[in-house]
Design a protein around this motif. Sequence first.
Motif, PDB file in Angstrom:
ATOM      1  N   MET A   1       0.849  -1.203   0.000  1.00 52.26           N
ATOM      2  CA  MET A   1       0.000   0.000   0.000  1.00 52.26           C
ATOM      3  C   MET A   1       0.879   1.245   0.000  1.00 52.26           C
ATOM      4  O   MET A   1       1.820   1.349   0.769  1.00 52.26           O
ATOM      5  CB  MET A   1      -0.922   0.011   1.224  1.00 52.26           C
ATOM      6  CG  MET A   1      -1.821   1.237   1.281  1.00 52.26           C
ATOM      7  SD  MET A   1      -2.993   1.199   2.657  1.00 52.26           S
ATOM      8  CE  MET A   1      -4.125  -0.052   2.128  1.00 52.26           C
ATOM      9  N   ASN A   2       0.566   2.177  -0.896  1.00 51.08           N
ATOM     10  CA  ASN A   2       1.288   3.442  -0.955  1.00 51.08           C
ATOM     11  C   ASN A   2       0.733   4.410   0.082  1.00 51.08           C
ATOM     12  O   ASN A   2      -0.480   4.490   0.278  1.00 51.08           O
ATOM     13  CB  ASN A   2       1.153   4.058  -2.347  1.00 51.08           C
ATOM     14  CG  ASN A   2       1.527   3.080  -3.454  1.00 51.08           C
ATOM     15  OD1 ASN A   2       0.713   2.718  -4.268  1.00 51.08           O
ATOM     16  ND2 ASN A   2       2.767   2.642  -3.431  1.00 51.08           N
ATOM     17  N   THR A   3       1.609   5.147   0.742  1.00 55.69           N
ATOM     18  CA  THR A   3       1.180   6.083   1.776  1.00 55.69           C
ATOM     19  C   THR A   3       1.355   7.520   1.310  1.00 55.69           C
ATOM     20  O   THR A   3       2.424   7.900   0.828  1.00 55.69           O
ATOM     21  CB  THR A   3       1.978   5.878   3.079  1.00 55.69           C
ATOM     22  OG1 THR A   3       1.821   4.520   3.515  1.00 55.69           O
ATOM     23  CG2 THR A   3       1.482   6.812   4.167  1.00 55.69           C
ATOM     24  N   TYR A   5       1.509  10.989   2.879  1.00 56.38           N
ATOM     25  CA  TYR A   5       1.644  11.697   4.147  1.00 56.38           C
ATOM     26  C   TYR A   5       1.244  13.164   3.951  1.00 56.38           C
ATOM     27  O   TYR A   5       1.749  13.841   3.053  1.00 56.38           O
ATOM     28  CB  TYR A   5       3.083  11.643   4.642  1.00 56.38           C
ATOM     29  CG  TYR A   5       3.583  10.264   4.991  1.00 56.38           C
ATOM     30  CD1 TYR A   5       3.211   9.636   6.183  1.00 56.38           C
ATOM     31  CD2 TYR A   5       4.447   9.581   4.135  1.00 56.38           C
ATOM     32  CE1 TYR A   5       3.673   8.372   6.514  1.00 56.38           C
ATOM     33  CE2 TYR A   5       4.915   8.313   4.451  1.00 56.38           C
ATOM     34  CZ  TYR A   5       4.531   7.713   5.640  1.00 56.38           C
ATOM     35  OH  TYR A   5       4.999   6.461   5.952  1.00 56.38           O
ATOM     36  N   ASN A  25      -8.275   9.957  -0.505  1.00 55.54           N
ATOM     37  CA  ASN A  25      -8.778   9.162   0.609  1.00 55.54           C
ATOM     38  C   ASN A  25     -10.019   8.371   0.226  1.00 55.54           C
ATOM     39  O   ASN A  25     -10.159   7.203   0.594  1.00 55.54           O
ATOM     40  CB  ASN A  25      -9.089  10.058   1.806  1.00 55.54           C
ATOM     41  CG  ASN A  25      -9.512   9.258   3.026  1.00 55.54           C
ATOM     42  OD1 ASN A  25      -8.737   8.501   3.586  1.00 55.54           O
ATOM     43  ND2 ASN A  25     -10.768   9.410   3.423  1.00 55.54           N
ATOM     44  N   ASN A  36      -3.667   1.078  -4.389  1.00 55.07           N
ATOM     45  CA  ASN A  36      -4.253   1.148  -3.060  1.00 55.07           C
ATOM     46  C   ASN A  36      -3.484   2.183  -2.238  1.00 55.07           C
ATOM     47  O   ASN A  36      -2.292   2.027  -1.990  1.00 55.07           O
ATOM     48  CB  ASN A  36      -4.154  -0.228  -2.401  1.00 55.07           C
ATOM     49  CG  ASN A  36      -5.124  -0.379  -1.252  1.00 55.07           C
ATOM     50  OD1 ASN A  36      -5.984   0.470  -1.048  1.00 55.07           O
ATOM     51  ND2 ASN A  36      -4.977  -1.439  -0.492  1.00 55.07           N
ATOM     52  N   LEU A  37      -4.159   3.254  -1.844  1.00 57.81           N
ATOM     53  CA  LEU A  37      -3.502   4.350  -1.142  1.00 57.81           C
ATOM     54  C   LEU A  37      -3.995   4.462   0.296  1.00 57.81           C
ATOM     55  O   LEU A  37      -5.157   4.203   0.595  1.00 57.81           O
ATOM     56  CB  LEU A  37      -3.773   5.683  -1.850  1.00 57.81           C
ATOM     57  CG  LEU A  37      -3.280   5.854  -3.273  1.00 57.81           C
ATOM     58  CD1 LEU A  37      -3.627   7.254  -3.772  1.00 57.81           C
ATOM     59  CD2 LEU A  37      -1.783   5.628  -3.373  1.00 57.81           C
ATOM     60  N   SER A  38      -3.094   4.911   1.155  1.00 54.79           N
ATOM     61  CA  SER A  38      -3.444   5.231   2.528  1.00 54.79           C
ATOM     62  C   SER A  38      -3.037   6.678   2.777  1.00 54.79           C
ATOM     63  O   SER A  38      -1.878   7.045   2.577  1.00 54.79           O
ATOM     64  CB  SER A  38      -2.697   4.304   3.496  1.00 54.79           C
ATOM     65  OG  SER A  38      -2.880   4.733   4.833  1.00 54.79           O
ATOM     66  N   VAL A  39      -3.991   7.508   3.175  1.00 50.97           N
ATOM     67  CA  VAL A  39      -3.715   8.915   3.478  1.00 50.97           C
ATOM     68  C   VAL A  39      -3.537   9.055   4.983  1.00 50.97           C
ATOM     69  O   VAL A  39      -4.439   8.720   5.760  1.00 50.97           O
ATOM     70  CB  VAL A  39      -4.848   9.831   2.985  1.00 50.97           C
ATOM     71  CG1 VAL A  39      -4.556  11.286   3.351  1.00 50.97           C
ATOM     72  CG2 VAL A  39      -5.042   9.684   1.480  1.00 50.97           C
ATOM     73  N   LYS A  40      -2.365   9.537   5.395  1.00 51.58           N
ATOM     74  CA  LYS A  40      -2.069   9.690   6.820  1.00 51.58           C
ATOM     75  C   LYS A  40      -1.620  11.114   7.110  1.00 51.58           C
ATOM     76  O   LYS A  40      -0.784  11.669   6.399  1.00 51.58           O
ATOM     77  CB  LYS A  40      -0.956   8.731   7.250  1.00 51.58           C
ATOM     78  CG  LYS A  40      -1.341   7.277   7.299  1.00 51.58           C
ATOM     79  CD  LYS A  40      -0.214   6.448   7.895  1.00 51.58           C
ATOM     80  CE  LYS A  40      -0.599   4.991   8.045  1.00 51.58           C
ATOM     81  NZ  LYS A  40       0.495   4.199   8.679  1.00 51.58           N
ATOM     82  N   ASP A  60      -1.989  11.240  12.605  1.00 48.55           N
ATOM     83  CA  ASP A  60      -1.975   9.776  12.637  1.00 48.55           C
ATOM     84  C   ASP A  60      -0.618   9.238  13.046  1.00 48.55           C
ATOM     85  O   ASP A  60      -0.524   8.145  13.620  1.00 48.55           O
ATOM     86  CB  ASP A  60      -2.326   9.206  11.260  1.00 48.55           C
ATOM     87  CG  ASP A  60      -3.728   9.567  10.814  1.00 48.55           C
ATOM     88  OD1 ASP A  60      -4.650   9.441  11.647  1.00 48.55           O
ATOM     89  OD2 ASP A  60      -3.902   9.970   9.647  1.00 48.55           O
ATOM     90  N   ASN A  72       5.780   6.343  -1.989  1.00 52.34           N
ATOM     91  CA  ASN A  72       5.053   7.197  -1.058  1.00 52.34           C
ATOM     92  C   ASN A  72       5.155   8.664  -1.478  1.00 52.34           C
ATOM     93  O   ASN A  72       5.940   9.025  -2.344  1.00 52.34           O
ATOM     94  CB  ASN A  72       5.591   7.015   0.360  1.00 52.34           C
ATOM     95  CG  ASN A  72       5.334   5.613   0.891  1.00 52.34           C
ATOM     96  OD1 ASN A  72       4.448   4.912   0.396  1.00 52.34           O
ATOM     97  ND2 ASN A  72       6.110   5.194   1.872  1.00 52.34           N
TER      98      ASN A  72
END
Length: 210
Positions: A1-3, A5, A25, A36-40, A60, A72
């Motif tokens: 999963m790519n993040t 930030y 998001n 698939n992305l994760s926004v933190k 986060d 990322n």
Amino acid sequence: MNTIYVYVLDTLADWEIGYVTAELNSGRFFKRGGRNLSVKTVSYSEKSITTMGGMKVVPDCLIEDMVVDETNMLILPGADTWNDAKHTAILKMAREFLAHGAKVGAICGATVALANLGILDERPHTSNGAGFLAMFSPNYKGQDFYVDQLSVVDNNLITASSAGSLLWSKQIIEQLEVFQSDTLEFWYDYFNTGDSNYFFKLMQTLPSDE
């Protein structure tokens, strides 16, 4: 999963990151098989920050928790508090991201902070006007690389003026390759003009559930 930030700091300019964070998001317009992305949200402290609009945001993760990887991305929003020394750590992280081929997006006040650290001295960039960076960044030496546009892409760095948030968001999304190209164009045209025809064209580009 790519993040992805998103650095949060007091007086963060809410509107400048609204388009891009909402789309990354939610993934509502992602192409089929999009990454698939994760926004933190990330900050220098575990304490909440207060945006310019009065919103409270609890980060986060902390800067030391970030993973430097070319998949990322780091997003630096505008704010009135970038000259505070406690933000030096994230600016050094931005330099590290760029050095490793990871993407960095900076808008408005964040471009001032990058300029003061010398990151914009030898690569095309933009900000809030030709003389703006020189006025607020005493160490800035990148005048010859300044581009008078709302948002500028230079390989893995995307910079923008405070009025360029929509185009900046488009360019970030394009760099991440999570929209189909026609979806992205109609998305931008709709929000840029308000013409409902573009909204219906946008919806027609989305993959069906069948």
